[in-house]
Design a protein around this motif. Structure first.
Motif, PDB file in Angstrom:
ATOM      1  N   ALA A 144      29.434 -13.005  40.591  1.00 13.94           N
ATOM      2  CA  ALA A 144      30.888 -13.133  40.673  1.00 13.94           C
ATOM      3  C   ALA A 144      31.329 -14.471  40.105  1.00 13.94           C
ATOM      4  N   ARG A 145      32.512 -14.493  39.524  1.00 13.32           N
ATOM      5  CA  ARG A 145      33.059 -15.751  38.990  1.00 13.32           C
ATOM      6  C   ARG A 145      33.074 -16.818  40.088  1.00 13.32           C
ATOM      7  N   ASN A 146      33.341 -16.408  41.309  1.00 19.05           N
ATOM      8  CA  ASN A 146      33.379 -17.346  42.427  1.00 19.05           C
ATOM      9  C   ASN A 146      32.036 -18.026  42.651  1.00 19.05           C
ATOM     10  N   ASP A 147      30.939 -17.320  42.387  1.00 18.13           N
ATOM     11  CA  ASP A 147      29.610 -17.915  42.536  1.00 18.13           C
ATOM     12  C   ASP A 147      29.423 -19.067  41.549  1.00 18.13           C
ATOM     13  N   TYR A 148      29.812 -18.823  40.305  1.00 24.29           N
ATOM     14  CA  TYR A 148      29.673 -19.870  39.281  1.00 24.29           C
ATOM     15  C   TYR A 148      30.586 -21.059  39.586  1.00 24.29           C
ATOM     16  N   ALA A 149      31.773 -20.777  40.110  1.00 22.54           N
ATOM     17  CA  ALA A 149      32.700 -21.848  40.466  1.00 22.54           C
ATOM     18  C   ALA A 149      32.119 -22.715  41.574  1.00 22.54           C
ATOM     19  N   GLU A 150      31.498 -22.077  42.546  1.00 23.78           N
ATOM     20  CA  GLU A 150      30.895 -22.842  43.637  1.00 23.78           C
ATOM     21  C   GLU A 150      29.758 -23.718  43.118  1.00 23.78           C
ATOM     22  N   ALA A 151      28.970 -23.203  42.184  1.00 24.85           N
ATOM     23  CA  ALA A 151      27.887 -23.995  41.609  1.00 24.85           C
ATOM     24  C   ALA A 151      28.437 -25.235  40.914  1.00 24.85           C
ATOM     25  N   GLU A 157      20.111 -22.603  34.418  1.00 27.61           N
ATOM     26  CA  GLU A 157      20.293 -21.232  33.956  1.00 27.61           C
ATOM     27  C   GLU A 157      20.837 -20.425  35.142  1.00 27.61           C
ATOM     28  N   LEU A 158      22.112 -20.097  35.102  1.00 28.13           N
ATOM     29  CA  LEU A 158      22.785 -19.521  36.258  1.00 28.13           C
ATOM     30  C   LEU A 158      23.064 -18.039  36.059  1.00 28.13           C
ATOM     31  N   ALA A 159      22.556 -17.233  36.975  1.00 26.41           N
ATOM     32  CA  ALA A 159      22.720 -15.782  36.889  1.00 26.41           C
ATOM     33  C   ALA A 159      22.585 -15.195  38.283  1.00 26.41           C
ATOM     34  N   GLY A 160      22.913 -13.914  38.418  1.00 25.28           N
ATOM     35  CA  GLY A 160      22.829 -13.241  39.698  1.00 25.28           C
ATOM     36  C   GLY A 160      21.400 -13.057  40.167  1.00 25.28           C
ATOM     37  N   LEU A 219      21.477 -11.036  28.693  1.00 27.12           N
ATOM     38  CA  LEU A 219      22.207 -11.284  29.937  1.00 27.12           C
ATOM     39  C   LEU A 219      21.304 -11.193  31.165  1.00 27.12           C
ATOM     40  N   PHE A 220      20.007 -11.341  30.933  1.00 26.60           N
ATOM     41  CA  PHE A 220      19.048 -11.251  32.038  1.00 26.60           C
ATOM     42  C   PHE A 220      18.396 -12.596  32.311  1.00 26.60           C
ATOM     43  N   ASP A 221      18.236 -12.891  33.590  1.00 24.29           N
ATOM     44  CA  ASP A 221      17.490 -14.071  34.023  1.00 24.29           C
ATOM     45  C   ASP A 221      17.056 -13.817  35.461  1.00 24.29           C
ATOM     46  N   ASP A 222      15.833 -14.176  35.806  1.00 26.75           N
ATOM     47  CA  ASP A 222      15.356 -13.934  37.161  1.00 26.75           C
ATOM     48  C   ASP A 222      14.891 -15.208  37.858  1.00 26.75           C
ATOM     49  N   SER A 223      15.409 -16.351  37.419  1.00 26.02           N
ATOM     50  CA  SER A 223      15.001 -17.621  38.023  1.00 26.02           C
ATOM     51  C   SER A 223      15.720 -17.916  39.340  1.00 26.02           C
ATOM     52  N   ARG A 224      16.817 -17.236  39.577  1.00 31.77           N
ATOM     53  CA  ARG A 224      17.609 -17.393  40.809  1.00 31.77           C
ATOM     54  C   ARG A 224      18.091 -18.813  41.028  1.00 31.77           C
ATOM     55  N   GLN A 225      18.320 -19.543  39.945  1.00 35.25           N
ATOM     56  CA  GLN A 225      18.794 -20.914  40.087  1.00 35.25           C
ATOM     57  C   GLN A 225      20.203 -20.984  40.665  1.00 35.25           C
ATOM     58  N   LEU A 226      21.027 -19.976  40.393  1.00 37.04           N
ATOM     59  CA  LEU A 226      22.392 -19.991  40.910  1.00 37.04           C
ATOM     60  C   LEU A 226      22.387 -19.920  42.432  1.00 37.04           C
ATOM     61  N   GLY A 227      21.645 -18.970  42.986  1.00 39.83           N
ATOM     62  CA  GLY A 227      21.580 -18.853  44.435  1.00 39.83           C
ATOM     63  C   GLY A 227      21.014 -20.105  45.092  1.00 39.83           C
ATOM     64  N   ILE A 251      23.787 -22.906  45.072  1.00 40.00           N
ATOM     65  CA  ILE A 251      24.892 -22.729  46.024  1.00 40.00           C
ATOM     66  C   ILE A 251      24.402 -22.518  47.455  1.00 40.00           C
ATOM     67  N   GLY A 252      23.086 -22.371  47.621  1.00 38.97           N
ATOM     68  CA  GLY A 252      22.525 -22.281  48.952  1.00 38.97           C
ATOM     69  C   GLY A 252      22.765 -20.974  49.672  1.00 38.97           C
ATOM     70  N   ARG A 253      22.972 -19.919  48.919  1.00 38.52           N
ATOM     71  CA  ARG A 253      23.178 -18.586  49.504  1.00 38.52           C
ATOM     72  C   ARG A 253      22.895 -17.541  48.435  1.00 38.52           C
ATOM     73  N   PRO A 254      22.696 -16.274  48.829  1.00 33.80           N
ATOM     74  CA  PRO A 254      22.528 -15.228  47.814  1.00 33.80           C
ATOM     75  C   PRO A 254      23.792 -15.085  46.971  1.00 33.80           C
ATOM     76  N   THR A 255      23.619 -14.754  45.723  1.00 35.28           N
ATOM     77  CA  THR A 255      24.787 -14.500  44.885  1.00 35.28           C
ATOM     78  C   THR A 255      25.438 -13.179  45.295  1.00 35.28           C
ATOM     79  N   THR A 256      26.688 -13.003  44.915  1.00 36.67           N
ATOM     80  CA  THR A 256      27.434 -11.797  45.276  1.00 36.67           C
ATOM     81  C   THR A 256      26.768 -10.574  44.657  1.00 36.67           C
ATOM     82  N   SER A 257      26.456  -9.594  45.478  1.00 35.92           N
ATOM     83  CA  SER A 257      25.745  -8.417  44.997  1.00 35.92           C
ATOM     84  C   SER A 257      26.648  -7.518  44.167  1.00 35.92           C
ATOM     85  N   LEU A 258      26.021  -6.648  43.382  1.00 33.89           N
ATOM     86  CA  LEU A 258      26.782  -5.672  42.610  1.00 33.89           C
ATOM     87  C   LEU A 258      27.590  -4.782  43.550  1.00 33.89           C
TER      88      LEU A 258
END
Length: 285
Positions: free
Chosen positions: A170-177, A193-196, A256-264, A267-274
């Protein structure tokens, strides 16, 4: 001061909201093209500064020594590099304490044509000699779900991403980061590298919408040219249609794929799920 450029845009407004949870309003400056549109920010105690990417003289007045500046990438594709360079030059002259930039996921290797201006901007940032942080944002889930009404009306998700896996958030996830980086420390010199946390195909997206909406939704994978034509016929400007079609083709190639989970982690929480993003788009939350 923490200076947020493009502060009245969709991402910028969310960054401001997350910053307000971390620092006093008096420590935040909204750098905007039209200050008249930032009245609600000023009313909350946020400093409003005029900053037009196309008018370097306004940028020179927007930054002060020691400021932390978040450069939110311009939306004017094809003009981004000179606009970003103007911001970088102004930040260098002001000797800001940090210049962070919202780039694109894997900008240095991405197959998306959209990556070229981001890659060039990153090079300019590194050449500036300033303390820099690169936030390589992946795809926003909203890029697909903004068209939820059309998807429901036609019973189909259209695209040309094939079986490409998309790790959107979610855009909100990137904003929080961005707010975490701008209000914290220890981020200088880093590229994120920020992704869901989870990835999906457009067929998965169609299935999730179908399950929540209670109606059949199919994914129709089209040739890029055909998908572009449908977008134009639907009223999208040619430039935007090109961007979406080219990005889908890039997604098919893994762009558009990345599995490093750097975004989560950031921000210290799971990213917003699909599922949650679809639920929100359907007005269920």
């Amino acid at each position: 001061m923490i200076v947020v450029t493009g502060a009245t845009g969709q991402l910028g407004q969310l960054v401001i909201e997350h910053l307000l949870k971390r620092v006093p309003a008096s420590k935040i400056a909204a750098a905007v093209r039209n200050p008249d549109k930032a009245g609600t920010l000023a009313a909350r105690g946020i400093t409003v500064r005029e900053a037009d990417y196309d008018r370097p003289e306004t940028l020179a007045r927007s930054f002060a020594a020691g400021d932390k500046v978040l450069l939110i990438s311009s939306s004017e594709i094809g003009r981004r590099l000179p606009q970003h360079q103007a911001v970088i030059d102004a930040a260098r002259r002001a000797n800001v304490g940090l210049l962070a930039y919202t780039s694109l996921l894997h900008a240095d290797t991405s197959p998306l044509p959209l990556a070229a201006e981001h890659k060039a901007t990153e090079a300019a940032l590194r050449a500036s000699g300033l303390p820099v942080t690169i936030l390589r944002n992946g795809w926003y889930s909203e890029n697909y779900l903004a068209g939820i009404d059309a998807i429901l009306a036609h019973g189909a998700v259209l695209g040309c991403a094939g079986d490409g896996r998309i790790a959107s958030a979610a855009r909100n996830d990137y904003a929080e980061a961005a707010a975490v980086v701008m209000s914290g420390s220890g981020h200088v010199g880093k590229t994120y590298e920020l992704a869901g946390d989870q990835a999906y195909t457009l067929a998965d997206l169609a299935a999730e919408i179908a399950a929540q909406a209670g109606q059949p939704i199919a994914f129709h994978n089209l040739p890029q040219a055909e998908y572009r034509g449908i977008l134009i016929n639907a009223g999208l400007p040619e430039g935007l249609a090109d961007l979406l079609a080219e990005s889908d083709t890039g997604a098919a190639q893994g762009g558009l794929f990345d599995d490093s989970r750097q975004l989560g982690k950031l921000i210290g929480r799971p990213t917003t799920s699909l599922a949650d993003s679809v639920r929100s788009a359907l007005g269920k939350s």
